[in-house]
Design a protein around this motif. Sequence first.
Motif, PDB file in Angstrom:
ATOM      1  N   TYR A 157       0.919  79.658  71.605  1.00 47.32           N
ATOM      2  CA  TYR A 157       1.422  79.628  70.232  1.00 47.32           C
ATOM      3  C   TYR A 157       0.297  79.263  69.275  1.00 47.32           C
ATOM      4  CZ  TYR A 157       5.762  79.360  72.852  1.00 47.32           C
ATOM      5  OH  TYR A 157       6.774  79.595  73.729  1.00 47.32           O
ATOM      6  N   GLU A 158       0.318  79.856  68.089  1.00 51.90           N
ATOM      7  CA  GLU A 158      -0.737  79.613  67.111  1.00 51.90           C
ATOM      8  C   GLU A 158      -0.367  78.519  66.119  1.00 51.90           C
ATOM      9  OE1 GLU A 158      -1.889  83.232  65.266  1.00 51.90           O
ATOM     10  OE2 GLU A 158      -2.262  84.244  67.159  1.00 51.90           O
ATOM     11  N   ASP A 159       0.762  77.870  66.275  1.00 51.22           N
ATOM     12  CA  ASP A 159       1.191  76.828  65.354  1.00 51.22           C
ATOM     13  C   ASP A 159       0.376  75.561  65.578  1.00 51.22           C
ATOM     14  OD1 ASP A 159       3.138  78.527  64.412  1.00 51.22           O
ATOM     15  OD2 ASP A 159       4.669  77.771  65.767  1.00 51.22           O
ATOM     16  N   SER A 160       0.218  74.784  64.507  1.00 52.54           N
ATOM     17  CA  SER A 160      -0.478  73.506  64.626  1.00 52.54           C
ATOM     18  C   SER A 160       0.108  72.534  63.604  1.00 52.54           C
ATOM     19  CB  SER A 160      -1.969  73.668  64.398  1.00 52.54           C
ATOM     20  OG  SER A 160      -2.233  73.903  63.039  1.00 52.54           O
ATOM     21  N   ASN A 161      -0.337  71.297  63.670  1.00 55.65           N
ATOM     22  CA  ASN A 161       0.115  70.277  62.735  1.00 55.65           C
ATOM     23  C   ASN A 161      -0.748  70.231  61.482  1.00 55.65           C
ATOM     24  OD1 ASN A 161       2.121  69.513  64.461  1.00 55.65           O
ATOM     25  ND2 ASN A 161       0.958  67.846  65.368  1.00 55.65           N
ATOM     26  N   GLY A 162      -1.693  71.136  61.348  1.00 58.69           N
ATOM     27  CA  GLY A 162      -2.613  71.123  60.223  1.00 58.69           C
ATOM     28  C   GLY A 162      -1.922  71.255  58.883  1.00 58.69           C
ATOM     29  N   HIS A 163      -0.957  72.142  58.783  1.00 58.59           N
ATOM     30  CA  HIS A 163      -0.254  72.346  57.517  1.00 58.59           C
ATOM     31  C   HIS A 163       0.524  71.091  57.126  1.00 58.59           C
ATOM     32  CE1 HIS A 163       1.609  74.584  54.299  1.00 58.59           C
ATOM     33  NE2 HIS A 163       2.798  74.207  54.724  1.00 58.59           N
ATOM     34  N   LEU A 164       1.246  70.524  58.071  1.00 62.37           N
ATOM     35  CA  LEU A 164       2.015  69.311  57.793  1.00 62.37           C
ATOM     36  C   LEU A 164       1.097  68.145  57.457  1.00 62.37           C
ATOM     37  CD1 LEU A 164       4.807  68.068  57.674  1.00 62.37           C
ATOM     38  CD2 LEU A 164       4.619  67.571  60.096  1.00 62.37           C
ATOM     39  N   GLY A 165      -0.030  68.048  58.131  1.00 61.47           N
ATOM     40  CA  GLY A 165      -0.992  66.995  57.820  1.00 61.47           C
ATOM     41  C   GLY A 165      -1.526  67.121  56.406  1.00 61.47           C
ATOM     42  N   GLY A 166      -1.748  68.354  55.950  1.00 59.92           N
ATOM     43  CA  GLY A 166      -2.203  68.583  54.583  1.00 59.92           C
ATOM     44  C   GLY A 166      -1.173  68.162  53.558  1.00 59.92           C
ATOM     45  N   ASN A 182       1.181  65.844  54.013  1.00 58.66           N
ATOM     46  CA  ASN A 182       1.229  64.382  54.020  1.00 58.66           C
ATOM     47  C   ASN A 182       0.045  63.792  53.270  1.00 58.66           C
ATOM     48  OD1 ASN A 182       3.599  64.218  55.434  1.00 58.66           O
ATOM     49  ND2 ASN A 182       2.604  64.068  57.414  1.00 58.66           N
ATOM     50  N   ASN A 183      -1.131  64.369  53.433  1.00 57.01           N
ATOM     51  CA  ASN A 183      -2.317  63.862  52.740  1.00 57.01           C
ATOM     52  C   ASN A 183      -2.169  64.013  51.235  1.00 57.01           C
ATOM     53  OD1 ASN A 183      -4.926  62.782  52.514  1.00 57.01           O
ATOM     54  ND2 ASN A 183      -5.779  64.842  52.357  1.00 57.01           N
ATOM     55  N   LYS A 184      -1.647  65.149  50.793  1.00 59.34           N
ATOM     56  CA  LYS A 184      -1.474  65.370  49.357  1.00 59.34           C
ATOM     57  C   LYS A 184      -0.482  64.371  48.769  1.00 59.34           C
ATOM     58  CE  LYS A 184      -1.001  69.131  46.102  1.00 59.34           C
ATOM     59  NZ  LYS A 184      -0.879  70.576  45.966  1.00 59.34           N
ATOM     60  N   ILE A 185       0.600  64.082  49.492  1.00 59.27           N
ATOM     61  CA  ILE A 185       1.574  63.097  49.021  1.00 59.27           C
ATOM     62  C   ILE A 185       0.938  61.713  48.969  1.00 59.27           C
ATOM     63  CG2 ILE A 185       3.726  61.927  49.621  1.00 59.27           C
ATOM     64  CD1 ILE A 185       4.747  64.629  50.652  1.00 59.27           C
ATOM     65  N   LYS A 186       0.111  61.372  49.948  1.00 58.98           N
ATOM     66  CA  LYS A 186      -0.555  60.064  49.948  1.00 58.98           C
ATOM     67  C   LYS A 186      -1.503  59.922  48.767  1.00 58.98           C
ATOM     68  CE  LYS A 186      -0.392  59.138  54.879  1.00 58.98           C
ATOM     69  NZ  LYS A 186      -1.174  58.952  56.119  1.00 58.98           N
ATOM     70  N   ILE A 232       5.588  65.014  42.870  1.00 61.17           N
ATOM     71  CA  ILE A 232       5.276  65.612  44.166  1.00 61.17           C
ATOM     72  C   ILE A 232       5.715  67.075  44.186  1.00 61.17           C
ATOM     73  CG2 ILE A 232       5.850  65.582  46.624  1.00 61.17           C
ATOM     74  CD1 ILE A 232       5.982  62.529  46.390  1.00 61.17           C
ATOM     75  N   LEU A 233       6.915  67.350  43.694  1.00 60.76           N
ATOM     76  CA  LEU A 233       7.408  68.723  43.685  1.00 60.76           C
ATOM     77  C   LEU A 233       6.538  69.614  42.796  1.00 60.76           C
ATOM     78  CD1 LEU A 233      11.261  68.141  43.579  1.00 60.76           C
ATOM     79  CD2 LEU A 233       9.872  68.894  45.510  1.00 60.76           C
ATOM     80  N   LEU A 234       6.083  69.079  41.667  1.00 63.90           N
ATOM     81  CA  LEU A 234       5.199  69.856  40.803  1.00 63.90           C
ATOM     82  C   LEU A 234       3.861  70.113  41.482  1.00 63.90           C
ATOM     83  CD1 LEU A 234       5.852  68.251  37.320  1.00 63.90           C
ATOM     84  CD2 LEU A 234       6.378  70.573  38.022  1.00 63.90           C
ATOM     85  N   GLY A 235       3.404  69.174  42.286  1.00 64.28           N
ATOM     86  CA  GLY A 235       2.152  69.350  43.004  1.00 64.28           C
ATOM     87  C   GLY A 235       2.212  70.487  44.007  1.00 64.28           C
ATOM     88  N   PHE A 236       3.406  70.794  44.478  1.00 56.77           N
ATOM     89  CA  PHE A 236       3.585  71.886  45.427  1.00 56.77           C
ATOM     90  C   PHE A 236       4.194  73.125  44.770  1.00 56.77           C
ATOM     91  CE2 PHE A 236       3.444  68.190  48.219  1.00 56.77           C
ATOM     92  CZ  PHE A 236       2.474  68.618  49.096  1.00 56.77           C
ATOM     93  N   ASN A 237       4.124  73.189  43.431  1.00 57.65           N
ATOM     94  CA  ASN A 237       4.585  74.336  42.646  1.00 57.65           C
ATOM     95  C   ASN A 237       6.075  74.605  42.801  1.00 57.65           C
ATOM     96  OD1 ASN A 237       2.016  74.823  41.623  1.00 57.65           O
ATOM     97  ND2 ASN A 237       1.479  76.046  43.405  1.00 57.65           N
ATOM     98  N   HIS A 238       6.853  73.549  42.948  1.00 60.98           N
ATOM     99  CA  HIS A 238       8.300  73.681  42.935  1.00 60.98           C
ATOM    100  C   HIS A 238       8.808  73.307  41.553  1.00 60.98           C
ATOM    101  CE1 HIS A 238       8.756  74.379  47.189  1.00 60.98           C
ATOM    102  NE2 HIS A 238       7.943  73.358  47.442  1.00 60.98           N
TER     103      HIS A 238
END
Length: 57
Positions: free
Chosen positions: A10-19, A21-25, A44-50
């Motif tokens: 599988y090509e999935d990783s925790n990299g996206h989720l780690g990114g 979490n880092n942005k929220i921190k 936080i939502l604005l930071g992710f373009n929501h």
Amino acid sequence: LPAIENSFKYEDSNGHLGGINNKIKVIKRISFGYRNFSNFRNRILLGFNHKRIAPNS
């Protein structure tokens, strides 16, 4: 051994989720001026373009 096999299968990783979490921190570190959690959440939502979500009444 099964975990290593799955990493090749599988090509999935925790990299996206780690990114995320880092942005929220980082936002949390600079957000001492927010008066309440709703404003912090909206930032936080604005930071992710929501779109902003109105607080529950």
